[in-house]
Design a protein around this motif. Structure first.
Motif, short mmCIF file in Angstrom:
data_model
loop_
_atom_site.label_atom_id
_atom_site.label_comp_id
_atom_site.label_asym_id
_atom_site.label_seq_id
_atom_site.Cartn_x
_atom_site.Cartn_y
_atom_site.Cartn_z
N THR A 175 0.86 -1.18 0.00
CA THR A 175 0.00 0.00 0.00
C THR A 175 0.90 1.22 0.00
O THR A 175 1.70 1.42 0.91
CB THR A 175 -0.94 0.02 1.22
N LEU A 176 0.76 2.01 -1.07
CA LEU A 176 1.60 3.18 -1.28
C LEU A 176 0.77 4.25 -1.97
O LEU A 176 0.09 3.95 -2.96
CB LEU A 176 2.81 2.79 -2.15
N HIS A 177 0.78 5.46 -1.45
CA HIS A 177 0.07 6.58 -2.08
C HIS A 177 -1.43 6.29 -2.19
O HIS A 177 -2.09 6.65 -3.17
CB HIS A 177 0.70 6.87 -3.45
N GLY A 178 -1.96 5.56 -1.20
CA GLY A 178 -3.39 5.25 -1.18
C GLY A 178 -3.83 4.13 -2.10
O GLY A 178 -5.01 3.86 -2.24
N VAL A 179 -2.87 3.45 -2.74
CA VAL A 179 -3.17 2.36 -3.68
C VAL A 179 -2.57 1.08 -3.13
O VAL A 179 -1.43 1.06 -2.67
CB VAL A 179 -2.58 2.67 -5.07
N THR A 180 -3.34 -0.01 -3.18
CA THR A 180 -2.86 -1.31 -2.74
C THR A 180 -2.79 -2.24 -3.93
O THR A 180 -3.78 -2.43 -4.63
CB THR A 180 -3.79 -1.90 -1.65
N LYS A 181 -1.60 -2.82 -4.15
CA LYS A 181 -1.40 -3.73 -5.28
C LYS A 181 -0.49 -4.88 -4.86
O LYS A 181 0.35 -4.73 -3.97
CB LYS A 181 -0.75 -2.99 -6.45
N PRO A 182 -0.62 -6.03 -5.55
CA PRO A 182 0.28 -7.14 -5.25
C PRO A 182 1.69 -6.84 -5.77
O PRO A 182 1.86 -6.31 -6.87
CB PRO A 182 -0.34 -8.33 -6.00
N VAL A 183 2.68 -7.19 -4.96
CA VAL A 183 4.08 -7.00 -5.33
C VAL A 183 4.85 -8.26 -4.94
O VAL A 183 4.70 -8.76 -3.83
CB VAL A 183 4.69 -5.76 -4.63
N GLU A 184 5.66 -8.76 -5.87
CA GLU A 184 6.50 -9.93 -5.61
C GLU A 184 7.93 -9.47 -5.41
O GLU A 184 8.46 -8.67 -6.18
CB GLU A 184 6.42 -10.90 -6.78
N LEU A 185 8.56 -10.02 -4.38
CA LEU A 185 9.94 -9.68 -4.03
C LEU A 185 10.77 -10.95 -3.95
O LEU A 185 10.23 -12.05 -3.82
CB LEU A 185 9.98 -8.96 -2.67
N THR A 186 12.07 -10.79 -4.01
CA THR A 186 13.00 -11.89 -3.79
C THR A 186 13.78 -11.60 -2.51
O THR A 186 14.23 -10.48 -2.31
CB THR A 186 13.98 -12.03 -4.97
N ALA A 187 13.90 -12.60 -1.67
CA ALA A 187 14.65 -12.44 -0.43
C ALA A 187 15.75 -13.49 -0.37
O ALA A 187 15.54 -14.65 -0.74
CB ALA A 187 13.73 -12.59 0.78
N VAL A 188 16.94 -13.07 0.06
CA VAL A 188 18.06 -13.98 0.29
C VAL A 188 18.36 -13.92 1.78
O VAL A 188 18.48 -12.84 2.35
CB VAL A 188 19.30 -13.56 -0.53
N LEU A 202 12.00 10.58 -15.65
CA LEU A 202 12.08 9.82 -14.40
C LEU A 202 11.53 8.42 -14.68
O LEU A 202 10.36 8.28 -15.07
CB LEU A 202 11.25 10.52 -13.32
N SER A 203 12.35 7.41 -14.51
CA SER A 203 11.91 6.06 -14.89
C SER A 203 10.63 5.67 -14.16
O SER A 203 10.42 6.03 -13.00
CB SER A 203 13.01 5.04 -14.59
N ASP A 204 9.79 4.94 -14.88
CA ASP A 204 8.57 4.42 -14.25
C ASP A 204 8.93 3.31 -13.28
O ASP A 204 8.34 3.16 -12.23
CB ASP A 204 7.61 3.91 -15.33
N GLU A 205 9.94 2.55 -13.63
CA GLU A 205 10.36 1.42 -12.80
C GLU A 205 11.22 1.91 -11.63
O GLU A 205 12.15 2.70 -11.82
CB GLU A 205 11.15 0.43 -13.65
N VAL A 206 10.89 1.44 -10.46
CA VAL A 206 11.63 1.77 -9.24
C VAL A 206 12.11 0.47 -8.62
O VAL A 206 11.33 -0.45 -8.41
CB VAL A 206 10.73 2.54 -8.24
N GLU A 207 13.41 0.41 -8.36
CA GLU A 207 13.97 -0.77 -7.70
C GLU A 207 13.87 -0.62 -6.19
O GLU A 207 14.14 0.45 -5.66
CB GLU A 207 15.44 -0.96 -8.08
N LYS A 244 18.35 -9.89 2.43
CA LYS A 244 18.47 -8.88 1.39
C LYS A 244 17.26 -9.07 0.50
O LYS A 244 17.06 -10.13 -0.09
CB LYS A 244 19.76 -9.03 0.59
N ILE A 245 16.45 -8.02 0.42
CA ILE A 245 15.18 -8.10 -0.28
C ILE A 245 15.22 -7.17 -1.49
O ILE A 245 15.60 -6.01 -1.36
CB ILE A 245 14.02 -7.72 0.66
N THR A 246 14.87 -7.70 -2.65
CA THR A 246 14.88 -6.90 -3.87
C THR A 246 13.59 -7.10 -4.64
O THR A 246 12.92 -8.13 -4.51
CB THR A 246 16.06 -7.28 -4.77
N GLY A 247 13.26 -6.10 -5.43
CA GLY A 247 12.08 -6.18 -6.28
C GLY A 247 11.93 -4.90 -7.08
O GLY A 247 12.74 -3.98 -6.95
N LYS A 248 10.89 -4.86 -7.90
CA LYS A 248 10.63 -3.68 -8.73
C LYS A 248 9.14 -3.38 -8.72
O LYS A 248 8.31 -4.29 -8.69
CB LYS A 248 11.10 -3.92 -10.17
N ILE A 249 8.85 -2.09 -8.73
CA ILE A 249 7.47 -1.63 -8.89
C ILE A 249 7.46 -0.54 -9.94
O ILE A 249 8.51 0.00 -10.31
CB ILE A 249 6.87 -1.09 -7.56
#
Length: 193
Positions: free
Chosen positions: A127-140, A178-183, A157-162
């Motif tokens: 949940t970010l900026h009033g919007v809730t969406k599914p996000v997949e992350l990788t954790a080591v 400004l890139s749409d993709e944020v790491e 160490k957790i990584t992902g992109k939105i």
């Protein structure tokens, strides 16, 4: 009759044992050894890094390998830090995070699945900026013992992109600026509760 009673008692015991719950362990983030950060590309040529100075996270799991873990994270959007106060003020404003309306970002995992070589696939709702969406992350993950406190610790160490536009953040800003993709990159240490 005694044989029937014994069979019923055995079946009832087996049924009760199968429903026995294991106590969950809560792991708390060690904020002095953790960072929640992000990277976005500016003008398609340089990466700008930022982080949130104020955040909290817990992991709750009944299994030692974290394969049933639940992650809860929250961050204070006012605490955004890109090492440039003017830019940080702009990010807090209505053009970006609009912290007056949306002061908090949260993530709650819906699954935490073991992959290979200490990696996990983490799915959840951001949940970010009033919007809730599914996000997949990788954790080591890595495990150890803190020699001072003698507590078991786990590092992730957790990584992902939105996509920022998926969350309505500066939707009018072209990706050439400004890139749409944020790491997303989080380096975290948790202590076993």
């Amino acid at each position: 009759m005694k044989k029937g009673t014994l069979i019923c008692a055995t079946a009832l015991s087996a049924l009760l044992f199968s429903f026995k719950t294991t106590d969950a362990t809560t792991w708390s983030v060690d904020k002095s050894h953790a960072k929640l950060g992000f990277t976005i590309t500016h003008l398609m040529v340089s990466d700008v890094e930022g982080s949130f100075k104020s955040f909290d996270a817990t992991i709750t799991s009944t299994k030692e390998d974290f394969s049933d873990a639940v992650v809860n994270m929250s961050a204070d959007m006012n605490s955004v830090n890109t090492e440039n106060e003017k830019r940080d003020e702009h990010l807090r404003g209505a053009d970006f995070f609009d912290v007056a309306k949306y002061p908090t970002m949260t993530y709650k995992s819906t699954s935490f699945k073991k992959a290979v070589n200490g990696k996990y696939t983490v799915k959840g709702m951001l949940t970010l900026h009033g919007v809730t969406k599914p996000v997949e992350l990788t954790a080591v993950s890595r495990m150890g013992t803190n020699p001072m406190s003698k507590k078991t610790v786990a590092g992730f160490k957790i990584t992902g992109k939105i996509k920022r536009t998926d969350f309505g953040i500066s939707a009018g800003t072209p990706s050439s600026m400004l890139s749409d993709e944020v790491e997303i990159v989080a380096n975290t240490e948790f202590a076993k509760g």
